[in-house]
Design a protein around this motif. Sequence first.
Motif, mmCIF file in Angstrom:
data_model
loop_
_atom_site.group_PDB
_atom_site.id
_atom_site.type_symbol
_atom_site.label_atom_id
_atom_site.label_comp_id
_atom_site.label_asym_id
_atom_site.label_seq_id
_atom_site.Cartn_x
_atom_site.Cartn_y
_atom_site.Cartn_z
ATOM 1 N N LEU A 198 35.452 36.104 48.629
ATOM 2 C CA LEU A 198 34.554 36.678 47.626
ATOM 3 C C LEU A 198 34.072 38.046 48.089
ATOM 4 C CD1 LEU A 198 32.361 33.504 46.978
ATOM 5 C CD2 LEU A 198 34.402 34.224 45.742
ATOM 6 N N GLU B 50 31.302 41.055 46.910
ATOM 7 C CA GLU B 50 30.251 41.505 46.007
ATOM 8 C C GLU B 50 30.227 43.023 45.931
ATOM 9 O OE1 GLU B 50 28.465 38.001 48.427
ATOM 10 O OE2 GLU B 50 29.721 39.755 48.769
ATOM 11 N N CYS C 182 30.828 39.764 41.550
ATOM 12 C CA CYS C 182 31.401 38.938 42.607
ATOM 13 C C CYS C 182 32.863 38.702 42.229
ATOM 14 C CB CYS C 182 30.640 37.631 42.706
ATOM 15 S SG CYS C 182 31.338 36.407 43.837
ATOM 16 N N TRP D 272 24.349 32.522 43.211
ATOM 17 C CA TRP D 272 23.855 33.811 43.703
ATOM 18 C C TRP D 272 22.628 33.563 44.561
ATOM 19 C CZ3 TRP D 272 26.104 38.492 43.447
ATOM 20 C CH2 TRP D 272 27.105 38.696 42.504
ATOM 21 N N THR E 224 35.897 37.255 37.936
ATOM 22 C CA THR E 224 34.657 37.905 38.352
ATOM 23 C C THR E 224 33.452 37.186 37.757
ATOM 24 O OG1 THR E 224 35.768 40.054 38.449
ATOM 25 C CG2 THR E 224 33.366 40.070 38.363
ATOM 26 N N HIS F 211 24.092 37.801 47.784
ATOM 27 C CA HIS F 211 25.363 37.164 48.097
ATOM 28 C C HIS F 211 25.776 36.239 46.963
ATOM 29 C CE1 HIS F 211 25.194 38.152 52.480
ATOM 30 N NE2 HIS F 211 23.885 38.127 52.241
ATOM 31 N N CYS F 212 27.070 36.128 46.746
ATOM 32 C CA CYS F 212 27.590 35.085 45.880
ATOM 33 C C CYS F 212 28.312 34.054 46.740
ATOM 34 C CB CYS F 212 28.521 35.645 44.816
ATOM 35 S SG CYS F 212 30.008 36.449 45.439
ATOM 36 N N GLY G 297 30.425 35.425 50.106
ATOM 37 C CA GLY G 297 30.753 36.824 50.222
ATOM 38 C C GLY G 297 29.900 37.491 51.290
#
Length: 119
Positions: free
Chosen positions: A4, A6, A22, A36, A78, A95-96, A110
């Motif tokens: 992943l 971002e 993401c 998230w 995405t 962050h995702c 990510g």
Amino acid sequence: QVQLVESGGGLVQPGDSLKLACVISAGTLDHYDIGWFRQAPGKEREGLSCISSSSKNIWYAGAVKGRFTASRDTGKNTVYLQLDNLSPEDTAAYHCAAGSCDSEIYAYWGQGTQVTVSS
């Protein structure tokens, strides 16, 4: 291996908006719920939103409900997080993560994108 990435963070003023993305660079997002999160220096990681793989179910934390909006574009692999009416308290690394909203277990994360809100 799911990866992943971002993007979309930056330095903005209070009241401004940002749209975080993401993108999965390996694999597909189709089978994963996407969460998230954010973490500010000296603070614990905070869950913000989780969007199901079908997009039918979306959860928001109370602190961001009504200001943040999650969505996903399966064709582009995405997931997005629209951030509106930002305040300095929203400053953090965002962050995702791919996993399960229900179990709150996320297998893939990510690296994050920094959001700084300052006048």
